[in-house]
Design a protein around this motif. Structure first.
Motif, PDB file in Angstrom:
ATOM      1  N   LEU B 108       0.845  -1.199   0.000  1.00 56.38           N
ATOM      2  CA  LEU B 108       0.000   0.000   0.000  1.00 56.38           C
ATOM      3  C   LEU B 108       0.880   1.249   0.000  1.00 56.38           C
ATOM      4  N   ASN B 109       0.297   2.392  -0.300  1.00 53.33           N
ATOM      5  CA  ASN B 109       1.018   3.659  -0.202  1.00 53.33           C
ATOM      6  C   ASN B 109       0.051   4.757   0.187  1.00 53.33           C
ATOM      7  N   LEU B 110       0.594   5.823   0.715  1.00 48.35           N
ATOM      8  CA  LEU B 110      -0.204   6.915   1.276  1.00 48.35           C
ATOM      9  C   LEU B 110      -1.345   7.345   0.353  1.00 48.35           C
ATOM     10  N   LEU B 111      -0.992   7.585  -0.913  1.00 50.14           N
ATOM     11  CA  LEU B 111      -1.999   8.147  -1.811  1.00 50.14           C
ATOM     12  C   LEU B 111      -3.070   7.144  -2.191  1.00 50.14           C
ATOM     13  N   ALA B 112      -2.833   5.853  -1.925  1.00 49.41           N
ATOM     14  CA  ALA B 112      -3.846   4.849  -2.247  1.00 49.41           C
ATOM     15  C   ALA B 112      -4.983   4.885  -1.229  1.00 49.41           C
ATOM     16  N   PHE B 113      -4.717   5.481  -0.089  1.00 54.20           N
ATOM     17  CA  PHE B 113      -5.743   5.555   0.954  1.00 54.20           C
ATOM     18  C   PHE B 113      -6.746   6.661   0.645  1.00 54.20           C
ATOM     19  N   PRO B 114      -7.945   6.570   1.212  1.00 55.15           N
ATOM     20  CA  PRO B 114      -8.914   7.656   1.013  1.00 55.15           C
ATOM     21  C   PRO B 114      -8.323   8.959   1.542  1.00 55.15           C
ATOM     22  N   GLU B 175      -7.894   0.121   4.554  1.00 56.97           N
ATOM     23  CA  GLU B 175      -6.860  -0.725   3.941  1.00 56.97           C
ATOM     24  C   GLU B 175      -7.415  -1.465   2.725  1.00 56.97           C
ATOM     25  N   ALA B 176      -8.660  -1.873   2.811  1.00 56.11           N
ATOM     26  CA  ALA B 176      -9.282  -2.534   1.657  1.00 56.11           C
ATOM     27  C   ALA B 176      -9.338  -1.562   0.480  1.00 56.11           C
ATOM     28  N   PHE B 177      -9.697  -0.330   0.785  1.00 51.60           N
ATOM     29  CA  PHE B 177      -9.749   0.726  -0.237  1.00 51.60           C
ATOM     30  C   PHE B 177      -8.366   0.910  -0.856  1.00 51.60           C
ATOM     31  N   ALA B 178      -7.355   1.012   0.018  1.00 49.10           N
ATOM     32  CA  ALA B 178      -5.992   1.251  -0.460  1.00 49.10           C
ATOM     33  C   ALA B 178      -5.475   0.050  -1.255  1.00 49.10           C
ATOM     34  N   TYR B 179      -5.851  -1.156  -0.810  1.00 43.99           N
ATOM     35  CA  TYR B 179      -5.433  -2.376  -1.514  1.00 43.99           C
ATOM     36  C   TYR B 179      -5.952  -2.360  -2.951  1.00 43.99           C
ATOM     37  N   LEU B 180      -7.248  -2.058  -3.076  1.00 42.77           N
ATOM     38  CA  LEU B 180      -7.846  -2.067  -4.415  1.00 42.77           C
ATOM     39  C   LEU B 180      -7.263  -0.953  -5.280  1.00 42.77           C
ATOM     40  N   THR B 181      -7.027   0.209  -4.665  1.00 42.62           N
ATOM     41  CA  THR B 181      -6.485   1.329  -5.427  1.00 42.62           C
ATOM     42  C   THR B 181      -5.062   0.999  -5.909  1.00 42.62           C
ATOM     43  N   ALA B 182      -4.258   0.466  -5.001  1.00 42.99           N
ATOM     44  CA  ALA B 182      -2.876   0.146  -5.365  1.00 42.99           C
ATOM     45  C   ALA B 182      -2.831  -0.977  -6.396  1.00 42.99           C
ATOM     46  N   LEU B 183      -3.716  -1.960  -6.228  1.00 44.42           N
ATOM     47  CA  LEU B 183      -3.767  -3.080  -7.169  1.00 44.42           C
ATOM     48  C   LEU B 183      -4.154  -2.582  -8.558  1.00 44.42           C
ATOM     49  N   LYS B 184      -5.181  -1.754  -8.584  1.00 44.14           N
ATOM     50  CA  LYS B 184      -5.661  -1.193  -9.842  1.00 44.14           C
ATOM     51  C   LYS B 184      -4.536  -0.423 -10.550  1.00 44.14           C
ATOM     52  N   GLN B 185      -3.816   0.357  -9.737  1.00 47.96           N
ATOM     53  CA  GLN B 185      -2.703   1.147 -10.259  1.00 47.96           C
ATOM     54  C   GLN B 185      -1.677   0.252 -10.973  1.00 47.96           C
ATOM     55  N   ILE B 186      -1.359  -0.857 -10.326  1.00 47.10           N
ATOM     56  CA  ILE B 186      -0.344  -1.758 -10.883  1.00 47.10           C
ATOM     57  C   ILE B 186      -0.857  -2.456 -12.140  1.00 47.10           C
ATOM     58  N   LEU B 187      -2.136  -2.857 -12.114  1.00 45.27           N
ATOM     59  CA  LEU B 187      -2.716  -3.529 -13.284  1.00 45.27           C
ATOM     60  C   LEU B 187      -2.685  -2.600 -14.490  1.00 45.27           C
ATOM     61  N   ILE B 188      -2.968  -1.326 -14.239  1.00 44.12           N
ATOM     62  CA  ILE B 188      -2.943  -0.354 -15.332  1.00 44.12           C
ATOM     63  C   ILE B 188      -1.495  -0.134 -15.786  1.00 44.12           C
ATOM     64  N   TYR B 189      -0.592  -0.057 -14.835  1.00 45.21           N
ATOM     65  CA  TYR B 189       0.826   0.106 -15.165  1.00 45.21           C
ATOM     66  C   TYR B 189       1.301  -0.979 -16.117  1.00 45.21           C
ATOM     67  N   GLY B 190       0.878  -2.216 -15.851  1.00 48.51           N
ATOM     68  CA  GLY B 190       1.341  -3.343 -16.669  1.00 48.51           C
ATOM     69  C   GLY B 190       0.575  -3.488 -17.971  1.00 48.51           C
TER      70      GLY B 190
END
Lengths: 482, 483, 93
Positions: B108-114, B175-190
């Motif tokens: 997770l990272n700071l900006l992934a959180f609400p 944390e669930a919010f941040a998990y999904l946000t960070a995951l989404k970010q990585i999926l888009i990155y790839g």
């Protein structure tokens, strides 16, 4: 008096067509007339050829192609675009295939004329063609008897000269056993040799399409056409197709032929045993070397098969439920009722029995004891063959423990019916190839078949051995009474 | 009263961005007229066979690589048997005991959180959420429900779908919010998926249970469905944790069940209790040969590994001298970071470009996907300021026109007549004028209040109608006052 | 494997098959016989044998668009359809 045209082999038909002694339309007409005359007694065709269509196709056939102008019948389990494909099941009534199976494309490209769809045990489950929504097919040598199965229709039309050749499918013996019982040649290719795309699956890891013919040469000709890699079948193997007819040029001298002691056990009919042993002697006389081999896990083949095949079938047949095609029960209460009632009314008892058996062996808590263990024993069976083929080029066995039995004789005891495939099943489990050729008759003039088994990709050895035997014997020239 | 903690696990289904479906060559496309992207294979016609899509396997392995998973040397498919009208074969081709990717984690990272918790000191912003597995399967059809009947569109049936299963490491809705946000970010990155939950490209099932703090055993878990956005996941978890806590407090036992989130009402509703366990009768699909991932597939996936957000952030700080915060924001979206790198390419002050982009551009309400501006204009604008040709205030005048008209800043400066007065003689005159008019400030300066120069500077700027170069003005004033 | 304790009704339900009472009774007997027969596999020592599996071959399809069926052909076999959708009794979630 010369024998009628419809008794000709494909090869001789091709020679006569090439020499312009006959036309493709003559061939079609004579065959259509023969079907009219014989099929009322045999009931081998689910869909008899449409005369106008067949004549048009014959007219248009490109005779320069390998099967140009040759009529070929198709087991009703292979999709032909625009045609029904019922698998002899009520559940597929009304279904029209929206595509061609790969073998059908190949036959069309080779100039063949497709004639009719042959009867079978429902979804290829059975050894007698009694489990059919279209009624029983009769054996051309004795219409009180079954033709074998599951490709009984294809065997009967070739054995009964209602077709020059036919395609069938073989999951546990469904080509070789009916070929033996109807006195014709039937070849089950190595798994992966012929594309399964378009063959309605019974047991995916065992199914192969193969030819029914009157001669070994014809089997080689058909194999040249239908074999080969197909990107649409993930299990088809990318390997060049040999010119199988070239394999026929060599005689039997120097061939090493194995005889497994496990295949001459109690339960085998004495006449069948005698004919097989005589055939083995004949091979020796023709210069082949006979070697004793052992396939110790053969005795478990039937048990393994009746776990793996129903398991795969239980999933393969789940798609038949009346949602997207086929028969749907009228006014279902809800979606569950649509499934349950459609399948209750659409499937015959043998199919239901195997679906339940297959569902059971995969179900929670039983998978390891049944399916997983069976796959391990299967590995041992495969290893047996690998070891055997280090000692010989091909293996000789009976095809079926008995000649054709009477209609109704075994229907009440499925287990006894299952044992009819005891000699053919191991070949499918191991993924190797095998052929059945005529090797004699019982006293009551019922054909007896000899099975010649080859290694993986061993079709050339099998064809060579079969052809060498056929060319030095007369069995294949006998005509049935029908 | 006992304190409770939540234990949360997420199962995320992700639609892969491929041209064709998983096992046939029909188009993999959202939308389209009903049943227009179908063939005998994805309709489960009798006799058809599946052929695996190479690209889908590579993209799944790539996802595994991006998420630090172990990649299986062999890729095997299994049949999962159950009857449902949206599944043409009545078995789904999936992966059971040998998923393509195992373990791994989402950091997770700071900006992934609400936003509203980004300043909360209690939150562990860099938490690692471990993954159980990632496997590849085929999606089902889409159904439409009417009175007494359902209609099925098989366009989506057989499209490639990845299932990403987390371990129960998630402790809060945030944390669930941040998990999904960070995951989404990585999926888009790839480039693996567009991962838009509202379009169903990313779908999430939540499992949540509560237990008294310190207790080892898990509580009874409840599954929540119908979650159509990341914030719905957060909201539903808040609701569900409160609901479960209230039940437990009141002595009402939690029963294992599936609940449906109603976003409009902000509540979950019971759908069904877990009657009997499903018996999916998994077995290896005999239509599909096992694949060797070590022959090329894994290598190809690795060669496509992108720079991931954390690495990108560090590089932006190092190469562009932007602040940590700017770098985090830029790296949070690959499109934004890419645009920034183009925009800052020729800038003398790259941090200034980051400011224009992150503050001024987003203040216009624009987004990065549709930004109409030639990125080079950002460099040009910041260089005009840097070179003293215009001042910051003038730049703020140029900026909205640059965005609205996609016009070069140099052109706009001329059009607006904004060129800055850098002519020293002219500025000296204005400075003299200001000094003469403000004796009080001059006195203050001389008394040691050096800030007083700013007042004089302001006067000069006013006199120049904002066109004076404030830097030059400052220099002149200091020289004159210190003389 | 020793006890062929098949519950025909339960398994038929998994397979979405209605059975009449007579059918269920017949199958119960026949399937018990068959399971008794296959139980002979217990005699085989498989402790050091891996389960049969097809060869590992990377037969993969490149991600290139092919032809789909025209909608009318795709739906031509459907027992019930409306607005280009295949229609079934209402599905339960």
């Amino acid at each position: 008096m010369s024998s009628p045209l419809y008794t000709e082999s494909v090869a001789s038909l091709r020679r006569k067509l090439a020499a312009k002694e006959i036309t493709a339309v003559d061939v079609a007409d004579q065959l259509l007339a023969r079907i009219e005359q014989a099929d009322g007694k045999l009931n081998a065709y689910n869909f008899k050829p449409d005369a106008a269509k067949v004549r048009a196709a014959a007219q248009a056939a490109d005779l320069s192609k390998p099967l140009g102008g040759v009529p070929i019948a198709i087991k009703d389990v292979i999709n032909v675009q625009g045609d029904p494909c019922t698998c002899s099941s009520k559940i597929l009534q009304g279904y029209t295939a929206p595509y061609d199976a790969t073998v059908i494309k190949k036959l069309r490209e080779a100039g063949a004329v497709l004639v009719g769809r042959t009867n079978m045990d429902e979804f290829a489950m059975g050894s007698s063609t009694e489990n059919s929504s279209w009624g029983v097919t009769r054996n051309p040598w004795d219409t009180d008897r079954i033709p074998g199965g599951s490709s009984g229709g294809s065997a009967a039309v070739v054995g009964g000269h209602e077709a020059f050749a036919a395609l069938g499918s073989d999951t546990g013996g469904s080509i070789r056993q009916p070929a033996a019982l109807c006195g014709c040649v039937g070849l089950k290719p190595t798994y992966g040799r012929v594309s399964r795309y378009g063959l309605v699956a019974f047991a995916s890891s065992l199914d192969q399409i193969g030819p029914f013919t009157k001669t070994v040469e014809d089997a080689a000709l058909l194999m040249e056409v239908i074999s080969g890699h197909d990107p649409k079948d993930n299990t088809s193997v990318n390997r060049p197709v040999p010119k199988y007819t070239d394999a026929l040029k060599q005689d039997l001298r120097g061939m090493k032929l194995g005889v497994p002691k496990e295949y001459f056990i109690s339960g085998i009919d004495p006449e069948v045993e005698a004919a097989t042993k005589a055939a083995i002697e004949h091979f020796a006389k023709q210069g082949a070397e006979i070697v004793d081999i052992s396939l110790p896990h053969t005795e478990y083949a039937c048990a393994v098969y009746y776990i793996i095949a129903p398991a795969e079938a239980s999933a393969n047949l789940a798609r038949f439920e009346g949602v997207r095609y086929g028969n749907r029960v009228k006014n279902p209460k809800d979606i569950l009722d649509l499934y349950r009632s459609t399948r209750e009314q659409g499937f015959g008892p043998e199919v239901k029995r195997r679906i339940i058996l297959g569902t059971y062996v995969l179900s929670s808590g039983y998978y390891d004891a049944y399916y997983n263990r069976a796959q391990k024993v299967r590995q041992l069976i495969k290893r047996d063959f690998e070891q055997a083929f280090t000692k010989c080029d091909a293996i000789l066995t009976p095809t079926s423990p008995t000649a054709a039995f009477k209609v109704g004789e075994k229907t009440s005891d499925p287990l006894q019916m299952y044992l009819a495939d005891i000699f053919t099943i191991a070949v499918n489990l191991a993924g190797v190839c095998g052929i059945s050729i005529p090797c004699g008759f019982t006293k009551s003039k019922l054909p007896i078949g000899l099975q010649i088994i080859g290694a993986q990709w061993g079709e050339e050895n099998v064809l060579r051995a079969a052809h060498g035997y056929e060319q030095t014997t007369e069995w294949h020239k006998e005509l049935p009474g029908i | 009263m006992a304190e409770y903690e939540a234990v949360i696990g997420l199962e995320v289904h992700v639609q892969l961005k491929t041209n064709t479906k998983m096992f046939c060559s029909c188009k993999n496309e959202f939308g389209g007229a009903p049943n227009s992207h179908v063939c005998p294979v994805c309709l489960g016609m009798p006799g058809v066979l599946p052929t695996p899509n190479e690209e889908a396997i590579i993209k799944t392995i790539l996802t595994g690589e991006m998420l630090e998973c172990q990649i299986a040397p062999r890729c095997k498919f299994d049949r999962k048997n159950y009857f449902y009208p949206d599944m043409p074969k009545n078995y789904q081709i999936s992966q059971y005991d040998e998923p393509l990717c195992a373990n791994g984690a989402v950091t997770l990272n700071l900006l992934a959180f609400p936003k509203d918790v980004q300043n909360d000191p209690k939150v562990n912003f860099d938490k690692k959420i471990r993954l159980e597995r990632i496997h590849l399967e085929e999606d089902v059809a889409k159904s439409f429900h009417y009175d007494g009947a359902s209609g099925i569109d098989f366009n989506r049936a057989g499209t490639p779908l990845m299932e990403i299963v987390s371990k129960a490491d998630i402790a809060t809705p945030e944390e669930a919010f941040a998990y999904l946000t960070a995951l989404k970010q990585i999926l888009i990155y790839g480039g693996v998926s567009d991962a838009d939950m509202e379009k169903g490209q990313m779908r999430c099932d939540v499992n949540v249970s509560i237990r008294p703090k310190g207790q080892k055993e898990y509580g009874t878990k409840v599954e929540i469905k119908n979650l159509n956005s990341i914030s719905a996941v957060r909201k539903s978890l808040h609701y569900e944790i409160l609901r479960q806590t209230a039940d437990v407090e009141a002595g009402v036992p939690i029963i294992q069940q599936t609940r449906r989130w109603d976003d409009g009402r902000g509540e979950t509703f019971m759908m069904r209790t877990k009657e009997k366990a499903h018996d999916y009768r998994y077995f290896p699909d005999p239509d599909l040969l096992p694949l060797n991932t070590e022959e090329g597939l894994h290598q190809t996936a690795k060669s496509r590994l992108p720079e991931l957000p954390a690495a990108k952030k560090s590089r932006l700080v190092a190469d562009y001298a932007v602040t940590e915060y700017q770098a985090s924001v830029l790296a949070s979206e690959v499109a934004l970071a890419n645009y920034f790198e183009k925009a800052a390419a020729n800038a003398k002050n790259k941090s200034a470009v980051a400011n224009f982009l992150l503050n001024d551009y987003f203040a216009t309400g624009g987004d990065i996907e549709n930004i109409p501006v030639n990125p080079e204009f950002f460099s040009e604008l910041s260089n005009l300021v840097e070179e003293g040709k215009i001042n910051t205030k003038q730049a703020k005048e140029v900026f909205p026109k640059m965005v609205a008209e996609n016009k070069a800043p140099s052109v706009l400066v001329k059009e607006l007549g904004l060129s800055q007065i850098t002519d020293t003689a002219a500025l000296e005159a204005l400075c003299d004028q200001a000094i003469a008019a403000n004796p009080r400030s001059v006195a203050d300066f001389k008394a040691g209040k050096t800030n007083a120069v700013n007042a004089l500077k302001g006067q000069v700027m006013k006199l120049s109608k904002g066109q004076a170069n404030p830097q030059v003005v400052g220099d002149i004033l200091l020289k004159k006052l210190s003389a | 494997m020793a006890s062929p304790d098949i519950d025909v009704r339960y398994v038929a339900d998994l397979a979405r098959l209605n059975l009449s009472d007579a059918e269920a009774a017949t199958f119960q007997k026949q399937l018990s016989d068959i399971l008794g027969y296959v139980a002979q596999l217990e005699k085989v020592d498989v402790s050091s044998v891996a389960a049969f599996s097809g060869p590992v071959v990377n037969n993969l399809r490149p991600d290139v668009l092919g032809e789909s069926l025209p909608v009318e052909v795709a739906l031509s076999n459907a027992p019930q359809q409306e607005n280009n959708l295949i229609v079934v009794p209402k599905m339960i979630e």
